[in-house]
Design a protein around this motif. Structure first.
Motif, PDB file in Angstrom:
ATOM      1  N   GLY A 149       0.772  -1.226   0.000  1.00 23.23           N
ATOM      2  CA  GLY A 149       0.000   0.000   0.000  1.00 23.23           C
ATOM      3  C   GLY A 149       0.805   1.279   0.000  1.00 23.23           C
ATOM      4  N   ARG A 150       2.158   1.162  -0.045  1.00 20.56           N
ATOM      5  CA  ARG A 150       2.995   2.373  -0.054  1.00 20.56           C
ATOM      6  C   ARG A 150       4.006   2.279  -1.183  1.00 20.56           C
ATOM      7  N   ILE A 151       4.196   3.400  -1.883  1.00 20.44           N
ATOM      8  CA  ILE A 151       5.192   3.446  -2.957  1.00 20.44           C
ATOM      9  C   ILE A 151       6.571   3.082  -2.425  1.00 20.44           C
ATOM     10  N   GLN A 152       6.866   3.473  -1.190  1.00 20.41           N
ATOM     11  CA  GLN A 152       8.187   3.186  -0.606  1.00 20.41           C
ATOM     12  C   GLN A 152       8.439   1.690  -0.446  1.00 20.41           C
ATOM     13  N   ASP A 153       7.363   0.912  -0.452  1.00 18.73           N
ATOM     14  CA  ASP A 153       7.492  -0.542  -0.312  1.00 18.73           C
ATOM     15  C   ASP A 153       7.273  -1.271  -1.627  1.00 18.73           C
ATOM     16  N   ALA A 154       7.105  -0.523  -2.727  1.00 15.68           N
ATOM     17  CA  ALA A 154       6.653  -1.113  -3.987  1.00 15.68           C
ATOM     18  C   ALA A 154       7.804  -1.524  -4.893  1.00 15.68           C
ATOM     19  N   SER A 155       7.552  -2.571  -5.651  1.00 17.26           N
ATOM     20  CA  SER A 155       8.435  -2.994  -6.734  1.00 17.26           C
ATOM     21  C   SER A 155       7.850  -2.472  -8.045  1.00 17.26           C
ATOM     22  N   PHE A 156       8.649  -1.727  -8.804  1.00 21.19           N
ATOM     23  CA  PHE A 156       8.208  -1.043 -10.019  1.00 21.19           C
ATOM     24  C   PHE A 156       8.950  -1.618 -11.214  1.00 21.19           C
ATOM     25  N   ALA A 157       8.207  -2.023 -12.241  1.00 23.64           N
ATOM     26  CA  ALA A 157       8.809  -2.578 -13.456  1.00 23.64           C
ATOM     27  C   ALA A 157       8.512  -1.668 -14.643  1.00 23.64           C
ATOM     28  N   TYR A 158       9.472  -1.575 -15.554  1.00 24.48           N
ATOM     29  CA  TYR A 158       9.356  -0.703 -16.727  1.00 24.48           C
ATOM     30  C   TYR A 158      10.117  -1.334 -17.876  1.00 24.48           C
ATOM     31  N   SER A 159      10.041  -0.705 -19.058  1.00 27.09           N
ATOM     32  CA  SER A 159      10.736  -1.253 -20.223  1.00 27.09           C
ATOM     33  C   SER A 159      12.042  -0.525 -20.524  1.00 27.09           C
ATOM     34  N   SER A 160      11.994   0.816 -20.600  1.00 25.41           N
ATOM     35  CA  SER A 160      13.188   1.570 -20.961  1.00 25.41           C
ATOM     36  C   SER A 160      13.021   3.012 -20.518  1.00 25.41           C
ATOM     37  N   ALA A 206       0.260   2.814 -20.952  1.00 21.64           N
ATOM     38  CA  ALA A 206      -0.353   1.975 -19.922  1.00 21.64           C
ATOM     39  C   ALA A 206       0.230   2.227 -18.547  1.00 21.64           C
ATOM     40  N   ALA A 207      -0.634   2.083 -17.550  1.00 18.65           N
ATOM     41  CA  ALA A 207      -0.242   2.027 -16.146  1.00 18.65           C
ATOM     42  C   ALA A 207      -1.022   0.888 -15.518  1.00 18.65           C
ATOM     43  N   ALA A 208      -0.333  -0.008 -14.855  1.00 15.37           N
ATOM     44  CA  ALA A 208      -0.987  -1.146 -14.195  1.00 15.37           C
ATOM     45  C   ALA A 208      -0.482  -1.239 -12.770  1.00 15.37           C
ATOM     46  N   SER A 209      -1.362  -1.649 -11.887  1.00 13.69           N
ATOM     47  CA  SER A 209      -0.993  -1.705 -10.476  1.00 13.69           C
ATOM     48  C   SER A 209      -1.866  -2.691  -9.732  1.00 13.69           C
ATOM     49  N   ASN A 210      -1.550  -2.843  -8.440  1.00  8.29           N
ATOM     50  CA  ASN A 210      -2.381  -3.661  -7.562  1.00  8.29           C
ATOM     51  C   ASN A 210      -3.658  -2.929  -7.153  1.00  8.29           C
ATOM     52  N   GLY A 211      -3.866  -1.737  -7.648  1.00  6.50           N
ATOM     53  CA  GLY A 211      -5.042  -0.948  -7.326  1.00  6.50           C
ATOM     54  C   GLY A 211      -4.792   0.021  -6.195  1.00  6.50           C
ATOM     55  N   LEU A 212      -4.150  -0.435  -5.137  1.00  7.22           N
ATOM     56  CA  LEU A 212      -3.882   0.415  -3.982  1.00  7.22           C
ATOM     57  C   LEU A 212      -2.926   1.554  -4.323  1.00  7.22           C
ATOM     58  N   LEU A 213      -2.036   1.329  -5.279  1.00  8.17           N
ATOM     59  CA  LEU A 213      -0.993   2.304  -5.612  1.00  8.17           C
ATOM     60  C   LEU A 213      -1.285   3.064  -6.898  1.00  8.17           C
ATOM     61  N   HIS A 214      -2.437   2.840  -7.498  1.00 13.14           N
ATOM     62  CA  HIS A 214      -2.652   3.343  -8.852  1.00 13.14           C
ATOM     63  C   HIS A 214      -2.701   4.865  -8.919  1.00 13.14           C
ATOM     64  N   ASP A 215      -3.429   5.474  -8.035  1.00 10.41           N
ATOM     65  CA  ASP A 215      -3.548   6.931  -8.083  1.00 10.41           C
ATOM     66  C   ASP A 215      -2.197   7.604  -7.878  1.00 10.41           C
ATOM     67  N   GLU A 216      -1.395   7.058  -6.993  1.00 12.52           N
ATOM     68  CA  GLU A 216      -0.067   7.634  -6.763  1.00 12.52           C
ATOM     69  C   GLU A 216       0.837   7.416  -7.961  1.00 12.52           C
ATOM     70  N   LEU A 217       0.735   6.246  -8.598  1.00  7.40           N
ATOM     71  CA  LEU A 217       1.483   5.996  -9.825  1.00  7.40           C
ATOM     72  C   LEU A 217       1.154   7.037 -10.885  1.00  7.40           C
ATOM     73  N   LEU A 218      -0.130   7.334 -11.048  1.00  4.11           N
ATOM     74  CA  LEU A 218      -0.541   8.323 -12.033  1.00  4.11           C
ATOM     75  C   LEU A 218      -0.120   9.736 -11.644  1.00  4.11           C
ATOM     76  N   ARG A 219       0.002  10.016 -10.354  1.00  2.00           N
ATOM     77  CA  ARG A 219       0.477  11.350  -9.950  1.00  2.00           C
ATOM     78  C   ARG A 219       1.915  11.566 -10.396  1.00  2.00           C
ATOM     79  N   TYR A 220       2.708  10.509 -10.436  1.00  2.00           N
ATOM     80  CA  TYR A 220       4.073  10.613 -10.935  1.00  2.00           C
ATOM     81  C   TYR A 220       4.140  10.678 -12.447  1.00  2.00           C
ATOM     82  N   LEU A 221       3.426   9.779 -13.114  1.00  2.00           N
ATOM     83  CA  LEU A 221       3.633   9.555 -14.549  1.00  2.00           C
ATOM     84  C   LEU A 221       2.474   9.952 -15.427  1.00  2.00           C
ATOM     85  N   GLY A 222       1.343  10.313 -14.838  1.00  3.06           N
ATOM     86  CA  GLY A 222       0.155  10.595 -15.617  1.00  3.06           C
ATOM     87  C   GLY A 222       0.282  11.825 -16.490  1.00  3.06           C
ATOM     88  N   SER A 223      -0.567  11.864 -17.515  1.00  2.83           N
ATOM     89  CA  SER A 223      -0.541  12.986 -18.452  1.00  2.83           C
ATOM     90  C   SER A 223      -1.412  14.122 -17.937  1.00  2.83           C
TER      91      SER A 223
END
Length: 264
Positions: free
Chosen positions: A155-166, A247-264
């Motif tokens: 439930g926290r970005i600080q504890d999250a594993s993040f995967a990307y392509s490049s 695309a942005a995919a998550s466990n749901g709990l972290l999705h809004d925060e993920l989009l705050r970083y990378l969203g358009s």
């Protein structure tokens, strides 16, 4: 709700045929590789696998439309199969085993086409994942030998594993500083790439992933698998589904925060 389990069984048959064709040419010394107009590679195996899938669909579902990466769109109607014969062609042609055939059935409804069946088959990894809308997501060797998928509860970005392509796509999008901020704040980052991060989100071994530029065939199968495992799949604009071109995919709990970083 419609029952798409017959379509799922067909998708497994299609994946079996594609697996046999792609594995037969994997690491072949005489594999023929061309460069497409968008400067991405395509191998003879990409084309052969898509032709094989299209041929079987023509016999089994002649009324359905088909969209594939190599041969474009064919047919019209409320049901459309979306195919990426080899997702990860650059890996395939270099002998890296991280590539897969992606098969999805999309059905027209309110707001457009929505994925209802997804199969992702990675034969060089010995892995396959699948889902039907409303019936959960699974991984295993066959329909009768499978394990249900469930996203993580991190439930926290600080504890999250993040995967990307490049990195290059984020730089082109003007989001590289935000991307780097996210990587600094995550517990762990890895550049797995292509289909695999989405499957790991569905399995719960990765918590968030995102890509800045994608096509429909890169995403359609992944959407239903992530969502049926309990996660969220949107564009970087927050719109659910595979139609945003990224695309942005998550466990749901972290999705809004993920989009705050990378969203358009």
């Amino acid at each position: 709700m419609s029952d798409y389990h017959d379509d799922l069984r067909l998708a497994h048959v299609l994946a079996d045929a594609a697996d046999a064709a792609t594995m037969d040419r994997f690491k072949a010394l005489d594999l023929k590789v061309e460069t497409k107009p968008d400067m991405t590679p395509v191998s003879e195996a990409d084309k052969a696998a898509e032709e094989l899938i299209r041929g079987q669909l023509q016999r089994a579902r002649p009324r359905d439309a088909v969209l594939g990466e190599e041969y474009g769109s064919e047919g019209a109607g409320p049901r459309r199969w979306v195919i990426d014969p080899i997702d990860g062609t650059k890996n395939y042609v270099r002998g890296v085993p991280v590539w897969a055939t992606l098969i999805s059935l999309m059905v027209h409804g309110p707001g457009g086409y929505h994925p209802v069946v997804g199969v992702v088959s990675a034969p060089a990894l010995g892995r396959r994942w699948w889902a039907v809308q409303g019936s959960g997501a699974y991984t295993g060797r066959s329909l009768s030998s499978a394990t249900r998928l469930q996203v993580s509860r991190v439930g926290r970005i600080q504890d999250a594993s993040f995967a990307y392509s490049s990195l290059s796509g984020w730089e082109e999008r003007g989001k590289l500083p935000d991307f780097l901020d996210l990587t600094r704040n995550c517990w762990r980052t890895r550049g797995y790439g292509d289909f695999w991060p989405y499957m790991m989100v569905a399995e719960g071994s990765v918590d968030i992933c995102a890509e800045p530029e994608l096509s429909l065939w890169d995403m359609a199968a992944n959407v239903v698998i992530v969502e049926e495992a309990g996660g969220r799949f949107t564009g970087l604009d927050g719109v659910p589904g595979p139609h945003s071109g990224n695309a942005a995919a998550s466990n749901g709990l972290l999705h809004d925060e993920l989009l705050r970083y990378l969203g358009s």
